[in-house]
Enzyme design. Structure first.
Site, PDB file in Angstrom:
ATOM      1  N   PRO A  72       0.859  -1.199   0.000  1.00 31.70           N
ATOM      2  CA  PRO A  72       0.000   0.000   0.000  1.00 31.70           C
ATOM      3  C   PRO A  72       0.890   1.243   0.000  1.00 31.70           C
ATOM      4  O   PRO A  72       1.263   1.764   1.044  1.00 31.70           O
ATOM      5  CB  PRO A  72      -0.797  -0.131   1.301  1.00 31.70           C
ATOM      6  CG  PRO A  72       0.097  -0.925   2.200  1.00 31.70           C
ATOM      7  CD  PRO A  72       0.906  -1.838   1.343  1.00 31.70           C
ATOM      8  N   ASP A 105       6.213   2.595   1.573  1.00 35.08           N
ATOM      9  CA  ASP A 105       5.247   1.609   2.025  1.00 35.08           C
ATOM     10  C   ASP A 105       4.549   2.160   3.263  1.00 35.08           C
ATOM     11  O   ASP A 105       5.176   2.336   4.315  1.00 35.08           O
ATOM     12  CB  ASP A 105       5.980   0.302   2.344  1.00 35.08           C
ATOM     13  CG  ASP A 105       5.035  -0.856   2.646  1.00 35.08           C
ATOM     14  OD1 ASP A 105       3.902  -0.595   3.081  1.00 35.08           O
ATOM     15  OD2 ASP A 105       5.445  -2.016   2.464  1.00 35.08           O
ATOM     16  N   HIS A 106       3.248   2.426   3.139  1.00 36.11           N
ATOM     17  CA  HIS A 106       2.521   3.067   4.228  1.00 36.11           C
ATOM     18  C   HIS A 106       2.388   2.160   5.454  1.00 36.11           C
ATOM     19  O   HIS A 106       2.004   2.611   6.531  1.00 36.11           O
ATOM     20  CB  HIS A 106       1.134   3.494   3.745  1.00 36.11           C
ATOM     21  CG  HIS A 106       0.713   4.841   4.246  1.00 36.11           C
ATOM     22  ND1 HIS A 106       0.873   5.236   5.560  1.00 36.11           N
ATOM     23  CD2 HIS A 106       0.141   5.895   3.611  1.00 36.11           C
ATOM     24  CE1 HIS A 106       0.413   6.456   5.714  1.00 36.11           C
ATOM     25  NE2 HIS A 106      -0.038   6.894   4.542  1.00 36.11           N
ATOM     26  N   ARG A 107       2.719   0.878   5.299  1.00 36.01           N
ATOM     27  CA  ARG A 107       2.654  -0.019   6.448  1.00 36.01           C
ATOM     28  C   ARG A 107       3.797   0.224   7.426  1.00 36.01           C
ATOM     29  O   ARG A 107       3.664  -0.043   8.623  1.00 36.01           O
ATOM     30  CB  ARG A 107       2.688  -1.480   5.981  1.00 36.01           C
ATOM     31  CG  ARG A 107       1.487  -1.909   5.153  1.00 36.01           C
ATOM     32  CD  ARG A 107       1.691  -3.318   4.622  1.00 36.01           C
ATOM     33  NE  ARG A 107       2.841  -3.396   3.716  1.00 36.01           N
ATOM     34  CZ  ARG A 107       3.278  -4.523   3.161  1.00 36.01           C
ATOM     35  NH1 ARG A 107       2.642  -5.675   3.414  1.00 36.01           N
ATOM     36  NH2 ARG A 107       4.309  -4.517   2.336  1.00 36.01           N
ATOM     37  N   CYS A 123       5.536   3.222   7.867  1.00 35.58           N
ATOM     38  CA  CYS A 123       5.575   4.565   8.445  1.00 35.58           C
ATOM     39  C   CYS A 123       4.432   5.389   7.889  1.00 35.58           C
ATOM     40  O   CYS A 123       3.791   5.016   6.899  1.00 35.58           O
ATOM     41  CB  CYS A 123       6.914   5.262   8.181  1.00 35.58           C
ATOM     42  SG  CYS A 123       7.200   5.674   6.443  1.00 35.58           S
TER      43      CYS A 123
END
Length: 479
Positions: free
Chosen positions: A276, A449-451, A453
């Site tokens: 994501p 990768d928004h997972r 940070c």
């Protein structure tokens, strides 16, 4: 394909060796020898392209080339014949009863050839990465063919080397009796996950690996086949499909994707399906850096490249934002941190996008970084990048400004969690102290990768890189 020449001294068949890492095929780029040439052991005989790189294929035999199997552009499977070599003149004194030795079914290989295979398994630096066969596969190839007469001299060979005498095996199962297969078609969890990510059922994929195992190359091949309709699947192995009609359009030609292109496709697909991602970008005034760079050249030398300087700034910023140089575990439950940074640098080549890696880049000065980046770029574009130099990155830098573009929505280089893109450095009107002046501006875009940070952390990293570019003298002691 050339016609084999006859030779009373026997012919040795060189088959494409195990390339390692689940690679089961290679594309033939070009021949380096011709029929009639006399070659020596370890002499490069062809350039082949795998899913990792383009490499030279060395011959395990010496002698006269009697046949070449395939033409440039063909795909050769592991274990398939590559070329045939007649024994050299010095071998004419051998026992005429000895059977011709081959790479695939040598029952009594000569001592020097056995030593060569042992060298391959030990990791000789003279041969291709992954070159050679594994012990179980070698045992299978040394079984005598059912119904074949034992060649003269074989008994003495068995006496002199009892440890290599194959154990008798039962007769093959008749075609009418189904052969029992192991319940699990995939040995590697990474291969299973790749198939799942591409929406493929592993039980429907034709397996080419040992013991019927589905390999990574099998999954990639199935992904390519499933991406087109039935007509495309029927013609996928042909170079052209002129005159064919698809959706009312006339086809000019068809060309199968190379192993490298298919590997890139699968990797980018996995990145898009799993990560994501989010993007932050900023326009940066690089005028001061542009002006100072020319003064960094030593007497009689050249100034470091802008890519090297920007890479050094990125590495400094990563020291303060190490999460962006980490990885997520396969199940996504753990954040894996590393000591330092292995910097991947995207390189555009004639054969596609490659991301060679500078290991331990955080410990290099800007001069050493510049030398490493120039060497990587030259090697990648020459098509001679070893496979081991294309893996292990923890952060990727993509200077697409060299392609003449200002910005890009880059795709993260899996398994990294971030990639920084650099656009062209252009003269633009810019407001400085209330006045509009001409400045050199570059756009930076960070995809993360928004997972791992949130946007605030990513923006903090980008602000730090911006500060270093706009005020390069503040880092003079760390360059």
């Amino acid at each position: 394909m050339s016609t084999p020449l006859t030779s009373h001294t026997g012919t040795r068949v060189f088959r494409l060796p195990d390339l390692g890492e689940g690679l089961t095929e290679a594309g033939l780029v070009q021949w380096l020898v011709a029929v009639g040439d006399t070659i020596t052991t370890d002499q490069p005989i062809a350039e082949v392209e795998t899913a990792k790189s383009v490499v030279e294929l060395p011959s395990p035999f010496e002698g006269v080339v009697t046949a070449l199997h395939g033409t440039a552009g063909d795909t050769i499977d592991v274990g398939a014949p590559v070329l045939e070599v007649s024994a050299p003149a010095t071998a004419q004194g051998e026992d005429p009863g000895d059977a011709p030795a081959t790479m695939g079914d040598a029952a009594t290989a000569e001592p020097e050839h056995e030593a060569y295979r042992q060298e391959e398994r030990a990791g000789s630096g003279n041969v291709l990465i992954g070159y050679g066969t594994t012990a179980p596969a070698a045992k299978g190839r040394r079984r005598p063919r059912a119904g074949a007469a034992r060649p003269a001299g074989s008994a003495s060979a068995a006496t002199s080397a009892p440890a290599r005498t194959p154990t008798p095996t039962p007769a093959p199962t008749p075609p009418s009796a189904p052969v029992e297969r192991r319940p699990v078609a995939v040995r590697s969890p990474l291969v299973r996950r790749l198939a799942r990510d591409l929406g493929l059922d592993v039980h429907t994929i034709a397996a080419t690996g040992a013991d019927g195992a589905v390999t990574r190359a099998d999954v990639l091949r199935a992904a390519v086949d499933s991406a087109v309709d039935g007509a495309a699947a029927h013609h996928r192995d042909t170079a052209t499909g002129a005159g064919e009609s698809v959706d009312g359009l006339t086809v000019l030609s068809r060309e199968r994707l190379s192993p490298l292109r298919r590997a890139v496709s699968a990797k980018l697909s996995r990145s898009r399906s799993e990560i994501p991602e989010a993007t932050v970008w900023v326009d940066v005034d690089a005028t001061a850096l542009w002006d100072l760079r020319g003064q960094m050249a030593p007497e009689g030398g050249r100034a470091p490249s802008l890519t090297a300087l920007l890479a050094r700034f990125v590495l400094i910023a990563l020291e303060e934002h190490p999460v962006l140089a980490s990885r997520l575990s396969d199940d996504g439950d753990e954040l894996i941190s590393f000591e330092g940074v292995n910097l991947g640098v995207a390189a555009d080549t004639e054969r596609g996008l490659l991301v060679p890696v500078v290991p331990g880049a955080h410990a290099l000065s800007v001069d050493r970084l510049d030398a490493a980046l120039r060497e990587l770029a030259a090697t990648a574009r020459a098509g001679s990048m070893p496979p081991e130099r294309l893996r292990g990155s923890t952060f990727t830098l993509n200077n697409y400004g060299g392609l003449g573009v200002d910005g890009s929505a880059a795709i993260i280089n899996h398994p990294d969690v971030a990639i920084l893109g650099i656009g062209r450095i252009l003269e633009r009107p810019w407001v400085v102290d209330g006045a509009i002046v001409v400045r050199r501006i570059v756009q930076l875009s960070l995809v993360f990768d928004h997972r791992v940070c949130d946007g605030g952390y990513a923006a903090g990293f980008l602000r730090r890189v911006t500060e270093l570019i706009e005020h390069p003298l503040r880092t003079f002691g760390r360059l």
